[in-house]
Write a protein that holds these residues in place. Structure first.
Motif, PDB file in Angstrom:
ATOM      1  N   GLU A 184     -14.893 -23.603 -52.812  1.00  0.00           N
ATOM      2  CA  GLU A 184     -16.259 -24.487 -52.708  1.00  0.00           C
ATOM      3  C   GLU A 184     -15.873 -25.879 -52.694  1.00  0.00           C
ATOM      4  N   LEU A 185     -14.707 -26.447 -53.351  1.00  0.00           N
ATOM      5  CA  LEU A 185     -14.767 -27.860 -53.068  1.00  0.00           C
ATOM      6  C   LEU A 185     -14.352 -28.330 -51.793  1.00  0.00           C
ATOM      7  N   SER A 186     -13.673 -27.291 -51.314  1.00  0.00           N
ATOM      8  CA  SER A 186     -12.947 -27.655 -49.880  1.00  0.00           C
ATOM      9  C   SER A 186     -14.265 -27.575 -48.693  1.00  0.00           C
ATOM     10  N   GLU A 187     -15.153 -26.756 -48.971  1.00  0.00           N
ATOM     11  CA  GLU A 187     -16.422 -26.317 -48.337  1.00  0.00           C
ATOM     12  C   GLU A 187     -17.350 -27.389 -48.598  1.00  0.00           C
ATOM     13  N   ALA A 188     -17.788 -27.974 -49.774  1.00  0.00           N
ATOM     14  CA  ALA A 188     -18.462 -29.191 -49.906  1.00  0.00           C
ATOM     15  C   ALA A 188     -18.082 -30.394 -49.496  1.00  0.00           C
ATOM     16  N   LEU A 189     -16.401 -30.550 -49.509  1.00  0.00           N
ATOM     17  CA  LEU A 189     -15.807 -31.748 -48.762  1.00  0.00           C
ATOM     18  C   LEU A 189     -16.338 -31.677 -47.145  1.00  0.00           C
ATOM     19  N   ARG A 190     -15.992 -30.563 -46.738  1.00  0.00           N
ATOM     20  CA  ARG A 190     -16.258 -30.490 -45.384  1.00  0.00           C
ATOM     21  C   ARG A 190     -17.741 -30.579 -45.056  1.00  0.00           C
ATOM     22  N   ARG A 191     -18.500 -30.067 -45.890  1.00  0.00           N
ATOM     23  CA  ARG A 191     -19.950 -30.366 -45.511  1.00  0.00           C
ATOM     24  C   ARG A 191     -20.335 -31.631 -45.597  1.00  0.00           C
ATOM     25  N   GLU A 192     -19.841 -32.550 -46.778  1.00  0.00           N
ATOM     26  CA  GLU A 192     -20.157 -33.938 -46.903  1.00  0.00           C
ATOM     27  C   GLU A 192     -19.630 -34.687 -45.684  1.00  0.00           C
ATOM     28  N   GLY A 193     -18.438 -34.347 -45.222  1.00  0.00           N
ATOM     29  CA  GLY A 193     -17.507 -35.009 -44.278  1.00  0.00           C
ATOM     30  C   GLY A 193     -18.607 -34.847 -42.826  1.00  0.00           C
ATOM     31  N   ALA A 194     -19.105 -33.706 -42.621  1.00  0.00           N
ATOM     32  CA  ALA A 194     -19.770 -33.633 -41.266  1.00  0.00           C
ATOM     33  C   ALA A 194     -21.072 -34.082 -41.546  1.00  0.00           C
ATOM     34  N   ALA A 195     -21.845 -34.347 -42.977  1.00  0.00           N
ATOM     35  CA  ALA A 195     -22.749 -35.010 -42.982  1.00  0.00           C
ATOM     36  C   ALA A 195     -22.625 -36.560 -42.709  1.00  0.00           C
ATOM     37  N   GLU A 197     -20.447 -37.721 -40.996  1.00  0.00           N
ATOM     38  CA  GLU A 197     -19.923 -37.903 -39.530  1.00  0.00           C
ATOM     39  C   GLU A 197     -21.437 -37.953 -38.812  1.00  0.00           C
ATOM     40  N   ARG A 198     -22.282 -37.030 -38.974  1.00  0.00           N
ATOM     41  CA  ARG A 198     -23.919 -36.975 -38.601  1.00  0.00           C
ATOM     42  C   ARG A 198     -24.371 -38.496 -38.685  1.00  0.00           C
ATOM     43  N   GLU A 199     -24.472 -38.915 -39.971  1.00  0.00           N
ATOM     44  CA  GLU A 199     -24.995 -40.267 -40.389  1.00  0.00           C
ATOM     45  C   GLU A 199     -24.363 -41.319 -39.517  1.00  0.00           C
ATOM     46  N   ARG A 200     -23.059 -41.325 -39.565  1.00  0.00           N
ATOM     47  CA  ARG A 200     -22.498 -42.469 -38.740  1.00  0.00           C
ATOM     48  C   ARG A 200     -22.675 -42.440 -37.305  1.00  0.00           C
ATOM     49  N   MET A 201     -22.797 -41.340 -36.810  1.00  0.00           N
ATOM     50  CA  MET A 201     -23.042 -41.234 -35.404  1.00  0.00           C
ATOM     51  C   MET A 201     -24.754 -41.345 -35.131  1.00  0.00           C
TER      52      MET A 201
END
Length: 398
Positions: A184-195, A197-201
C-alpha cells in the motif's frame, strides 16, 4: 495435523519436526537390526512386517500431504497397534513409544487428538509388555510407571505445541500485514509521485508553452489589426510570433526530454532576465526599468526559477495590470537572491487571488527553499518579491 515448518517459525516447531524425522530414522534402524538379528523367526518377521507397514503408511501420508486429518489418524491407529504388538513380540521395543512420541502431535489435528492417541499408545505399549512378561501386578506396575512418565512428556509436548503454533500464525499474520502495508505504501508513493509529476508538468506547461501561446495570440491579434495602417509594426509582431513559436517548440522538446531549454537559461541570470524583458518591451511597448547586476550568478535551478517567476509576472502584467511601467530589480540579499517586480497597474485583491500562476510560482520557489511575497491592492499596482537561498552549487555561466 502439523504442517511442515516454514522459515521464521518458532524453534519449538522445528524441534518437533526434527524429532519426527529422528523417529523415522530410528524405525529404519530397528528394521535393519531386525533383519540382521537372530531373534526367533516369528518375532523377527512379525516385527519387520509391522515396521515396514509403519514406514509405508508414513510415506503415504507424506505423499498425500499432511493437510488431511483422516490420513493422520489412520497412521496413528496403525502406530498404536504396532506399539502394542512390537512390545509383545520383542523385548526392548518399548522404547519405540518414546521415540515416536512426537508423531502423536505431528499427525494429529488437535491437542485433544494428540493427547488421546498418545494415551492409547501408552496403553498399547503397557499391555503388550505385560503380556510378553506374563500377566502380574509387578509387571503391570513397572510398565505402567515407565509409560506414565513418557506420557507426561507427551502431554507437555501437546500443550506447548499450540502455543508455538499461535506464535507462528501470529508471525505469519504480521508478515502478511507488513507486506500488505508495504504494498500500500509503495502504491501510495507511486500515486503521489505520479501526481507530483503531473503537477510539475502542468506548472512547466503553464509557465512556458501556455504563456508562449498566449503571447502569440496577442501578437497575432495586434498584427491583424495593424496590417494595413502599421506595416512596419506588423512585421515586427510577425517576427515576434515566429520567434515565440520557435521558443515554444524548443520548450516542448525540452519538456519531453526532461531537460531545461538551453536558450532560456544560457549565461548569467541577469542575461537571461534581460533577454526576457527586451522581448516583453518589444511585444507590448511598455517601459521596463531593470537593475540586473551581471556579476550575480547562481546555479541552474535558481536561474530557471527566477526566469519563470519573471515570465509569469510579466504575463500577468500584460493580461491584467493595465500598467505603463514595470520595474525589475535583481539583487543579493542577506541570505540569498531577491527578485522584485513591480508595476503601476490597477492591482488586485491578493486575498481573493488563487490563480494557477501565483500558486505555481510559490511551489516552484518552495521546492528550492525559497518563498514568494505578493503585495497589491486595487488601484495601487502590484509588487512581486521572490526570494531564493544560495544553498545550491553555483555553476559557471555557459
Amino acid at each position: 495435523m502439523l504442517q511442515r515448518p516454514r522459515r521464521g517459525d518458532p524453534f519449538w516447531i522445528w524441534f518437533l519436526h526434527s524429532w519426527d524425522l529422528f523417529s523415522w530414522a530410528i524405525i529404519g534402524l530397528l528394521a535393519l537390526l531386525t533383519v540382521l538379528g537372530d531373534a526367533p523367526a516369528a518375532a523377527r518377521y512379525g516385527s519387520l512386517a509391522l515396521l515396514v507397514a509403519l514406514g509405508c503408511a508414513g510415506a503415504a501420508v507424506h505423499r498425500r500431504g499432511r493437510g488431511k486429518p483422516v490420513d493422520g489418524y489412520v497412521y496413528l491407529g496403525l502406530l498404536i497397534v504396532s506399539l502394542g504388538v512390537l512390545a509383545y513380540l520383542r523385548d526392548g521395543f518399548g522404547v519405540l513409544y518414546t521415540v515416536a512420541l512426537a508423531q502423536f502431535v505431528v499427525y494429529a489435528d488437535s491437542r485433544r487428538g494428540a493427547l488421546v492417541s498418545s494415551a492409547l499408545g501408552g496403553v498399547a505399549i503397557t499391555v503388550g509388555g505385560v503380556l510378553r512378561e506374563g500377566w502380574g501386578g509387578e509387571a503391570l506396575v513397572r510398565n505402567g510407571i515407565s509409560t506414565a512418565g513418557v506420557y507426561a512428556a507427551g502431554v507437555l509436548i501437546a500443550t506447548l505445541t499450540p502455543r508455538a503454533l499461535e506464535v507462528r500464525d501470529e508471525r505469519a499474520r504480521l508478515r502478511a500485514e507488513l507486506a500488505h502495508t508495504q504494498e500500500e505504501l509503495s502504491e501510495a508513493l507511486r500515486r503521489e509521485g505520479a501526481a507530483a509529476e503531473r503537477e510539475r508538468m502542468a506548472r512547466e506547461i503553464h509557465d512556458t508553452l501556455a504563456q508562449g501561446f498566449a503571447s502569440i495570440i496577442v501578437l497575432a491579434e495586434a498584427a491583424r489589426a495593424g496590417i494595413e495602417s502599421q506595416p512596419v509594426r506588423t512585421g515586427q509582431q510577425l517576427t515576434s510570433i515566429e520567434q515565440t513559436a520557435r521558443e515554444n517548440l524548443a520548450e516542448a522538446r525540452a519538456l519531453v526530454g526532461s531537460t531545461p531549454p538551453d536558450g532560456a537559461v544560457r549565461g548569467s541570470v541577469a542575461g537571461a532576465l534581460r533577454r526576457t524583458l527586451d522581448r516583453f518591451t518589444e511585444d507590448t511597448g511598455l517601459a521596463v526599468e531593470a537593475e540586473l547586476p551581471d556579476g550575480l550568478d547562481c546555479d541552474q535551478q535558481t536561474r530557471i526559477a527566477l526566469l519563470r517567476c519573471t515570465q509569469e509576472s510579466l504575463a500577468n502584467v500584460r493580461k491584467h495590470a493595465g500598467a505603463s511601467t514595470v520595474v525589475v530589480v535583481l539583487s543579493p540579499g542577506p541570505y540569498g537572491i531577491e527578485l522584485e517586480i513591480t508595476d503601476d497597474g490597477q492591482g488586485f485583491d491578493v486575498g481573493a487571488a488563487h490563480g494557477f500562476g501565483l500558486d505555481g510560482m510559490r511551489k516552484r520557489l518552495a521546492e528550492l527553499g525559497g518563498e514568494l511575497t505578493v503585495t497589491s491592492s486595487l488601484g495601487d499596482g502590484t509588487r512581486i518579491l521572490a526570494f531564493l537561498p544560495l544553498t545550491h552549487d553555483v555553476e559557471e555561466p555557459a
